[in-house]
Design a protein around this motif. Structure first.
Motif, PDB file in Angstrom:
ATOM      1  N   GLN A 199      35.391  46.830  39.736  1.00  0.00           N
ATOM      2  CA  GLN A 199      35.909  47.939  38.933  1.00  0.00           C
ATOM      3  C   GLN A 199      36.039  47.574  37.459  1.00  0.00           C
ATOM      4  OE1 GLN A 199      36.359  50.955  40.444  1.00  0.00           O
ATOM      5  NE2 GLN A 199      35.469  49.867  42.190  1.00  0.00           N
ATOM      6  N   ALA A 200      35.562  46.411  37.099  1.00  0.00           N
ATOM      7  CA  ALA A 200      35.598  45.934  35.708  1.00  0.00           C
ATOM      8  C   ALA A 200      34.575  44.799  35.623  1.00  0.00           C
ATOM      9  CB  ALA A 200      37.004  45.434  35.367  1.00  0.00           C
TER      10      ALA A 200
ATOM     11  N   HIS B  57      36.073  41.179  38.148  1.00  0.00           N
ATOM     12  CA  HIS B  57      36.939  41.683  39.224  1.00  0.00           C
ATOM     13  C   HIS B  57      36.919  40.623  40.321  1.00  0.00           C
ATOM     14  CE1 HIS B  57      38.208  45.272  42.004  1.00  0.00           C
ATOM     15  NE2 HIS B  57      39.002  44.223  42.125  1.00  0.00           N
TER      16      HIS B  57
ATOM     17  N   LEU C 210      41.508  41.701  37.045  1.00  0.00           N
ATOM     18  CA  LEU C 210      40.570  42.611  36.376  1.00  0.00           C
ATOM     19  C   LEU C 210      40.542  42.326  34.888  1.00  0.00           C
ATOM     20  CD1 LEU C 210      42.077  45.622  38.259  1.00  0.00           C
ATOM     21  CD2 LEU C 210      39.660  45.034  38.458  1.00  0.00           C
TER      22      LEU C 210
ATOM     23  N   ARG D  36      37.231  44.622  29.979  1.00  0.00           N
ATOM     24  CA  ARG D  36      37.216  45.937  29.326  1.00  0.00           C
ATOM     25  C   ARG D  36      38.664  46.345  29.102  1.00  0.00           C
ATOM     26  NH1 ARG D  36      39.014  49.797  32.900  1.00  0.00           N
ATOM     27  NH2 ARG D  36      38.496  49.570  35.101  1.00  0.00           N
TER      28      ARG D  36
ATOM     29  N   MET E   1      41.858  48.298  29.803  1.00  0.00           N
ATOM     30  CA  MET E   1      42.391  48.969  30.997  1.00  0.00           C
ATOM     31  C   MET E   1      43.157  50.235  30.601  1.00  0.00           C
ATOM     32  SD  MET E   1      41.517  47.123  33.553  1.00  0.00           S
ATOM     33  CE  MET E   1      40.466  45.701  33.344  1.00  0.00           C
TER      34      MET E   1
END
Ligand code: AMP
Ligand code: ZN
Length: 112
Positions: free
Chosen positions: A35-36, A39, A102, A105, A107
């Motif tokens: 999801q990133a 992860h 994570l 990027r 969040m």
């Protein structure tokens, strides 16, 4: 070891994953559905269902320390997030404690 548990089977090596780091008590490996950009899942070798069942402060301390080591190795100097989902409303799908690390990027907040 719980042979019905996906993450116990990963610990024992019968399901291949991309291992990032291992310690005596824990394993870090890449999430199969990231999801990133980074992860990573951090799990204790011992089968513990979720944060609700944790009774071992050293085990949790080791997982958090492992998160720091992996975050540094992944180059997440601008920040990162550590999440654990507990139960149905928490969004837990695998009932072997895991911390999601994570990063890579920005969040969003609040989380979904
Ligand atoms: P949760 O929904 O918090 O219980 O997280 C379970 C996570 O395990 C999800 O992010 C899945 O993508 C991940 N996952 C499930 N099966 C595998 C697998 N075989 N290898 C790596 N990650 C997995
Ligand atoms: Zn397990």
């Amino acid at each position: 070891m719980n042979s019905d548990c996906l993450f116990c089977r990963i610990v024992e090596g019968s399901i291949p994953v991309a291992i990032v780091e291992e310690t005596e008590g824990s394993v870090a490996f890449r999430d199969i559905n990231p999801q990133a950009p980074t992860h990573v899942l951090l799990i204790p070798r011992r089968h513990v269902e979720s944060l609700n069942e944790v009774d071992d402060a050293q085990m949790m301390g080791d997982l958090v320390r492992l998160a720091q080591v992996v975050a540094a190795r992944e180059g997440l100097g601008d920040g990162w997030r550590l999440v654990t989902n507990v139960g149905k409303d928490g969004g837990q799908t695998v009932y072997h404690l895991h911390l999601h690390l994570l990063g890579g990027r920005r969040m969003g907040w609040p989380p979904g």
